[in-house]
Design a protein around this motif. Structure first.
Motif, PDB file in Angstrom:
ATOM      1  N   GLY A  72       1.021  -1.285   0.271  1.00 16.02           N
ATOM      2  CA  GLY A  72      -0.354  -0.022   0.197  1.00 16.02           C
ATOM      3  C   GLY A  72       1.106   1.444  -0.022  1.00 16.02           C
ATOM      4  O   GLY A  72       1.740   1.262  -0.862  1.00 16.02           O
ATOM      5  N   GLU A  73       0.347   2.176   0.462  1.00 16.00           N
ATOM      6  CA  GLU A  73       0.751   3.484   0.359  1.00 16.00           C
ATOM      7  C   GLU A  73       2.177   3.488   1.857  1.00 16.00           C
ATOM      8  O   GLU A  73       1.612   3.613   3.314  1.00 16.00           O
ATOM      9  CB  GLU A  73       0.160   4.830   1.161  1.00 16.00           C
ATOM     10  CG  GLU A  73       0.484   5.699   1.120  1.00 16.00           C
ATOM     11  CD  GLU A  73      -0.019   7.429   1.059  1.00 16.00           C
ATOM     12  OE1 GLU A  73       0.093   8.170   1.522  1.00 16.00           O
ATOM     13  OE2 GLU A  73      -0.760   6.790   0.761  1.00 16.00           O
ATOM     14  N   PRO A  74       3.466   3.517   1.542  1.00 20.89           N
ATOM     15  CA  PRO A  74       4.340   3.180   2.781  1.00 20.89           C
ATOM     16  C   PRO A  74       4.245   4.250   3.460  1.00 20.89           C
ATOM     17  O   PRO A  74       4.329   5.685   3.505  1.00 20.89           O
ATOM     18  CB  PRO A  74       5.759   3.426   2.293  1.00 20.89           C
ATOM     19  CG  PRO A  74       5.283   3.739   0.420  1.00 20.89           C
ATOM     20  CD  PRO A  74       3.853   3.744   0.266  1.00 20.89           C
ATOM     21  N   PHE A  75       4.473   3.853   5.139  1.00 20.61           N
ATOM     22  CA  PHE A  75       4.663   4.442   6.062  1.00 20.61           C
ATOM     23  C   PHE A  75       6.003   4.964   6.127  1.00 20.61           C
ATOM     24  O   PHE A  75       6.722   4.484   5.731  1.00 20.61           O
ATOM     25  CB  PHE A  75       4.387   3.459   7.563  1.00 20.61           C
ATOM     26  CG  PHE A  75       3.284   3.658   7.634  1.00 20.61           C
ATOM     27  CD1 PHE A  75       2.383   4.181   8.607  1.00 20.61           C
ATOM     28  CD2 PHE A  75       2.014   2.424   6.775  1.00 20.61           C
ATOM     29  CE1 PHE A  75       0.649   3.989   9.010  1.00 20.61           C
ATOM     30  CE2 PHE A  75       1.156   2.239   6.519  1.00 20.61           C
ATOM     31  CZ  PHE A  75      -0.141   3.056   7.921  1.00 20.61           C
ATOM     32  N   THR A  76       6.320   6.335   6.565  1.00 24.13           N
ATOM     33  CA  THR A  76       7.616   6.871   7.595  1.00 24.13           C
ATOM     34  C   THR A  76       8.134   5.820   7.989  1.00 24.13           C
ATOM     35  O   THR A  76       7.617   5.022   9.165  1.00 24.13           O
ATOM     36  CB  THR A  76       8.222   8.321   6.985  1.00 24.13           C
ATOM     37  OG1 THR A  76       7.271   8.106   8.340  1.00 24.13           O
ATOM     38  CG2 THR A  76       7.205   8.821   6.322  1.00 24.13           C
ATOM     39  N   GLN A  77      10.119   6.111   8.159  1.00 24.31           N
ATOM     40  CA  GLN A  77      10.534   5.317   9.524  1.00 24.31           C
ATOM     41  C   GLN A  77       9.777   6.254  10.715  1.00 24.31           C
ATOM     42  O   GLN A  77       9.727   4.924  11.765  1.00 24.31           O
ATOM     43  CB  GLN A  77      11.701   5.300   8.981  1.00 24.31           C
ATOM     44  CG  GLN A  77      12.484   4.493  10.812  1.00 24.31           C
ATOM     45  CD  GLN A  77      12.009   3.062  10.412  1.00 24.31           C
ATOM     46  OE1 GLN A  77      12.351   2.114   9.185  1.00 24.31           O
ATOM     47  NE2 GLN A  77      11.887   2.197  11.718  1.00 24.31           N
ATOM     48  N   GLU A  78       9.759   7.003  10.934  1.00 26.39           N
ATOM     49  CA  GLU A  78       9.550   7.764  12.291  1.00 26.39           C
ATOM     50  C   GLU A  78       7.874   7.860  12.315  1.00 26.39           C
ATOM     51  O   GLU A  78       7.254   6.983  13.831  1.00 26.39           O
ATOM     52  CB  GLU A  78       9.062   9.703  11.740  1.00 26.39           C
ATOM     53  CG  GLU A  78       8.612  10.373  12.867  1.00 26.39           C
ATOM     54  CD  GLU A  78       8.281  11.346  12.494  1.00 26.39           C
ATOM     55  OE1 GLU A  78       8.278  12.685  13.225  1.00 26.39           O
ATOM     56  OE2 GLU A  78       9.057  12.568  11.628  1.00 26.39           O
ATOM     57  N   GLU A  79       6.618   7.466  11.285  1.00 31.24           N
ATOM     58  CA  GLU A  79       5.647   6.711  11.684  1.00 31.24           C
ATOM     59  C   GLU A  79       5.510   5.036  11.942  1.00 31.24           C
ATOM     60  O   GLU A  79       4.835   5.011  12.608  1.00 31.24           O
ATOM     61  CB  GLU A  79       4.350   6.449  10.660  1.00 31.24           C
ATOM     62  CG  GLU A  79       4.130   8.348   9.982  1.00 31.24           C
ATOM     63  CD  GLU A  79       3.824   8.526   8.549  1.00 31.24           C
ATOM     64  OE1 GLU A  79       2.910   9.263   8.102  1.00 31.24           O
ATOM     65  OE2 GLU A  79       4.521   7.107   8.042  1.00 31.24           O
ATOM     66  N   ILE A  80       6.396   4.564  11.786  1.00 34.42           N
ATOM     67  CA  ILE A  80       6.890   3.237  12.417  1.00 34.42           C
ATOM     68  C   ILE A  80       7.026   2.599  13.545  1.00 34.42           C
ATOM     69  O   ILE A  80       6.831   2.438  14.732  1.00 34.42           O
ATOM     70  CB  ILE A  80       7.863   2.450  11.064  1.00 34.42           C
ATOM     71  CG1 ILE A  80       6.839   1.741  10.138  1.00 34.42           C
ATOM     72  CG2 ILE A  80       7.659   0.818  12.004  1.00 34.42           C
ATOM     73  CD1 ILE A  80       7.431   1.583   8.731  1.00 34.42           C
ATOM     74  N   ASP A  81       7.809   4.374  14.234  1.00 28.58           N
ATOM     75  CA  ASP A  81       9.127   4.252  15.057  1.00 28.58           C
ATOM     76  C   ASP A  81       7.661   4.632  15.989  1.00 28.58           C
ATOM     77  O   ASP A  81       7.570   4.352  17.312  1.00 28.58           O
ATOM     78  CB  ASP A  81       9.486   5.290  14.989  1.00 28.58           C
ATOM     79  CG  ASP A  81      10.986   4.420  14.666  1.00 28.58           C
ATOM     80  OD1 ASP A  81      10.991   3.286  14.008  1.00 28.58           O
ATOM     81  OD2 ASP A  81      12.262   4.674  14.108  1.00 28.58           O
ATOM     82  N   GLU A  82       6.896   5.649  16.042  1.00 30.55           N
ATOM     83  CA  GLU A  82       5.681   5.912  16.631  1.00 30.55           C
ATOM     84  C   GLU A  82       4.638   4.758  16.917  1.00 30.55           C
ATOM     85  O   GLU A  82       4.475   4.793  17.934  1.00 30.55           O
ATOM     86  CB  GLU A  82       4.997   7.391  16.386  1.00 30.55           C
ATOM     87  CG  GLU A  82       5.732   8.053  16.042  1.00 30.55           C
ATOM     88  CD  GLU A  82       5.354   9.455  15.506  1.00 30.55           C
ATOM     89  OE1 GLU A  82       3.763   9.510  15.525  1.00 30.55           O
ATOM     90  OE2 GLU A  82       5.928  10.593  15.178  1.00 30.55           O
ATOM     91  N   MET A  83       3.983   4.123  15.958  1.00 27.01           N
ATOM     92  CA  MET A  83       3.195   3.711  16.813  1.00 27.01           C
ATOM     93  C   MET A  83       4.032   2.656  17.230  1.00 27.01           C
ATOM     94  O   MET A  83       3.481   1.644  18.030  1.00 27.01           O
ATOM     95  CB  MET A  83       2.865   2.975  15.166  1.00 27.01           C
ATOM     96  CG  MET A  83       2.202   1.612  15.271  1.00 27.01           C
ATOM     97  SD  MET A  83       1.935   0.903  13.483  1.00 27.01           S
ATOM     98  CE  MET A  83       0.735  -0.976  13.909  1.00 27.01           C
TER      99      MET A  83
END
Length: 184
Positions: free
Chosen positions: A121-132
């Motif tokens: 899908g629409e890739p997440f940024t590393q920052e978004e992944i880290d927050e999650m």
């Protein structure tokens, strides 16, 4: 622009307040690169394409690269009243997690979810992944017990969501019209 646009309801006030957090010069404008940040700050979940549409619709003709509050406010207000960019509901999230949990264990690995978030899908940024992952991952197992994670999201979900405010604002429009028609 003197004083900015006239704020007529709580929804517009909330949007304006969020916008102004990212108005670093105090001139009722933001850099176009902040549009997605403002929307997410409000609790919206737009795609990159939707953010680009907001930028195209609200970018200043005079000052390319900037968005003024006077253009952003009515555009975003309308979209919120239409429930655009609304986060997924808990049951939708649960079904999505169950779909990727092929063994139906109730947990998925951090590595597997990270891979999906980066490649599908629409890739997440590393920052978004880290927050999650900071919230989703069980520190004892290193895995994601997704039902617990969804419940954490629900607890942290404010009862004063921007979409509830948008619904209230929309419901008030016919009332204001009726009152003004009687007065004049």
């Amino acid at each position: 622009m003197e004083g900015g646009p006239r704020i007529t309801n709580d929804l517009e006030k909330r949007i304006s307040d969020a916008f102004c957090v990212f108005d670093h010069h105090g001139d009722k404008s933001i850099d176009v690169r902040e549009a997605g940040t403002v929307l997410r700050f409000l609790g919206c979940v737009p795609t990159e394409q939707e953010i680009n549409e907001v930028i195209l619709a609200t970018e200043s003709e005079d000052n390319k690269g900037e968005i003024s509050l006077s253009k952003f406010l009515p555009y975003v207000s309308q979209y919120l009243m239409e429930h655009k960019w609304e986060p997924a509901q808990p049951d939708e999230l649960f079904e999505a997690f169950r779909t990727i949990d092929e063994e139906h264990k109730g947990v998925i690995t951090k590595e597997y979810l990270t891979k999906l978030m980066m490649e599908e899908g629409e890739p997440f940024t590393q920052e978004e992944i880290d927050e999650m992952m900071a919230v989703a991952v069980d520190p004892l197992t290193g895995d994601i017990p997704y039902e617990f994670y969804i419940n954490q999201l629900l607890v942290n979900n404010k009862s004063d969501s921007i979409y509830k405010l948008a619904d209230f604002t929309l419901a008030q429009k016919p009332l204001k019209k009726a009152v003004s028609q009687r007065l004049f």
